[in-house]
Enzyme design. Sequence first.
Site, short mmCIF file in Angstrom:
data_model
loop_
_atom_site.label_atom_id
_atom_site.label_comp_id
_atom_site.label_asym_id
_atom_site.label_seq_id
_atom_site.Cartn_x
_atom_site.Cartn_y
_atom_site.Cartn_z
N GLU A 1 5.46 53.13 18.28
CA GLU A 1 6.90 53.34 18.47
C GLU A 1 7.55 53.99 17.25
OE1 GLU A 1 9.77 53.25 19.88
OE2 GLU A 1 9.26 52.51 21.85
N ASP A 2 8.55 54.81 17.48
CA ASP A 2 9.27 55.42 16.34
C ASP A 2 10.69 54.87 16.20
OD1 ASP A 2 10.22 56.73 18.73
OD2 ASP A 2 11.21 58.17 17.40
N SER B 1 7.98 54.42 27.95
CA SER B 1 9.10 55.23 27.45
C SER B 1 10.38 54.95 28.22
CB SER B 1 8.75 56.72 27.61
OG SER B 1 9.88 57.52 27.40
N ALA B 2 11.52 55.07 27.50
CA ALA B 2 12.82 54.91 28.15
C ALA B 2 13.21 56.16 28.93
CB ALA B 2 13.89 54.65 27.09
N ASP C 1 4.95 55.01 23.07
CA ASP C 1 6.26 55.57 23.36
C ASP C 1 6.05 57.09 23.42
OD1 ASP C 1 9.12 55.86 23.44
OD2 ASP C 1 9.06 56.37 21.31
N LEU C 2 7.00 57.80 23.99
CA LEU C 2 6.82 59.26 24.13
C LEU C 2 7.63 60.04 23.07
CD1 LEU C 2 5.89 61.77 25.76
CD2 LEU C 2 7.84 61.40 27.27
N ASP C 3 8.96 59.96 23.21
CA ASP C 3 9.83 60.76 22.32
C ASP C 3 9.71 60.28 20.88
OD1 ASP C 3 11.21 62.39 24.37
OD2 ASP C 3 12.00 60.47 25.06
N LYS D 1 14.81 48.94 26.19
CA LYS D 1 14.40 48.41 24.89
C LYS D 1 15.66 48.00 24.12
CE LYS D 1 10.62 51.79 24.87
NZ LYS D 1 10.08 53.03 24.30
N LYS E 1 17.95 57.02 19.22
CA LYS E 1 16.50 56.97 19.41
C LYS E 1 16.09 55.70 20.15
CE LYS E 1 14.96 60.00 15.74
NZ LYS E 1 14.37 60.12 14.41
N GLY E 2 15.34 55.87 21.21
CA GLY E 2 14.87 54.72 21.98
C GLY E 2 15.91 54.14 22.93
N THR F 1 11.18 65.34 20.39
CA THR F 1 12.23 65.79 21.30
C THR F 1 13.64 65.44 20.80
OG1 THR F 1 11.73 63.76 22.46
CG2 THR F 1 10.95 65.80 23.48
#
Length: 218
Positions: free
Chosen positions: A170-171, A115-116, A10-12, A146, A46-47, A18
């Site tokens: 993933e966070d 990533s979303a 995942d990115l963020d 997601k 988030k996500g 971010t």
Amino acid sequence: MRNIKAIIFDLDGVLVATAKYHYLAWKRLAKELNIEFSIEDNERLKGVSRMNSLDIILDIGGLTLDNDAKIKLAAKKNIWYVEYISKLTPADILPGVIDFLESIKINGLKIALGSASRNSMLILKNLKLTDYFDAIIDGTKVSSTKPNPEVFLKGAFALNTPPCQCIVFEDAQSGIDAAINAGMYCIGIGSKNILKKANLVLSGFSDMTFDKLELLID
Ligand code: BG6
Ligand code: MG
């Protein structure tokens, strides 16, 4: 021992923090709409995709708007958000990420982004991370968000790797659900108390290498 062949990030919140920029941009929009929006509320985003995030904020404020109005508001928020992420540099990459990516490459594994965010390409470019990725699946390439597993399944497919040989980092809870729904081993980045469904939780990538990770996963 699992035969891991690919890692999907995942990115963020995993490679770069971010969430504060999303928060500042959403907060500004919420203020214009006279909606109280707190940092705790931001956790719920988030996500979650941009439009679904807006729906949550409108719901908090008890506001109902038509689709055209919502598209305009989401675009406005994104202009403010892009102002922040345009200033990102490699110094904003979270600790340990580069060394971990290097160790994955050395071990011959493939790397994908899942990533979303529809801003993924800009963020990766500003962080100078783009070249690490063999495949990039972001919010512009999926139709379901997601916890639907689409983003990760497309990543595995692009890497020509079966889902059971992929690890996802993933966070967000919705992202962990997506990884589990994809049949992948999921490592949460954050707190064990929150990311309960992950197979393993790490606080971050500091001092982490793929060799060390292999000893931790079951
Ligand atoms: C996710 C973030 O990665 O991307 C969410 O965790 C965000 O908070 C979503 O809403 C969509 O991002 P963007 O950049 O397309 O607005
Ligand atoms: Mg995230």
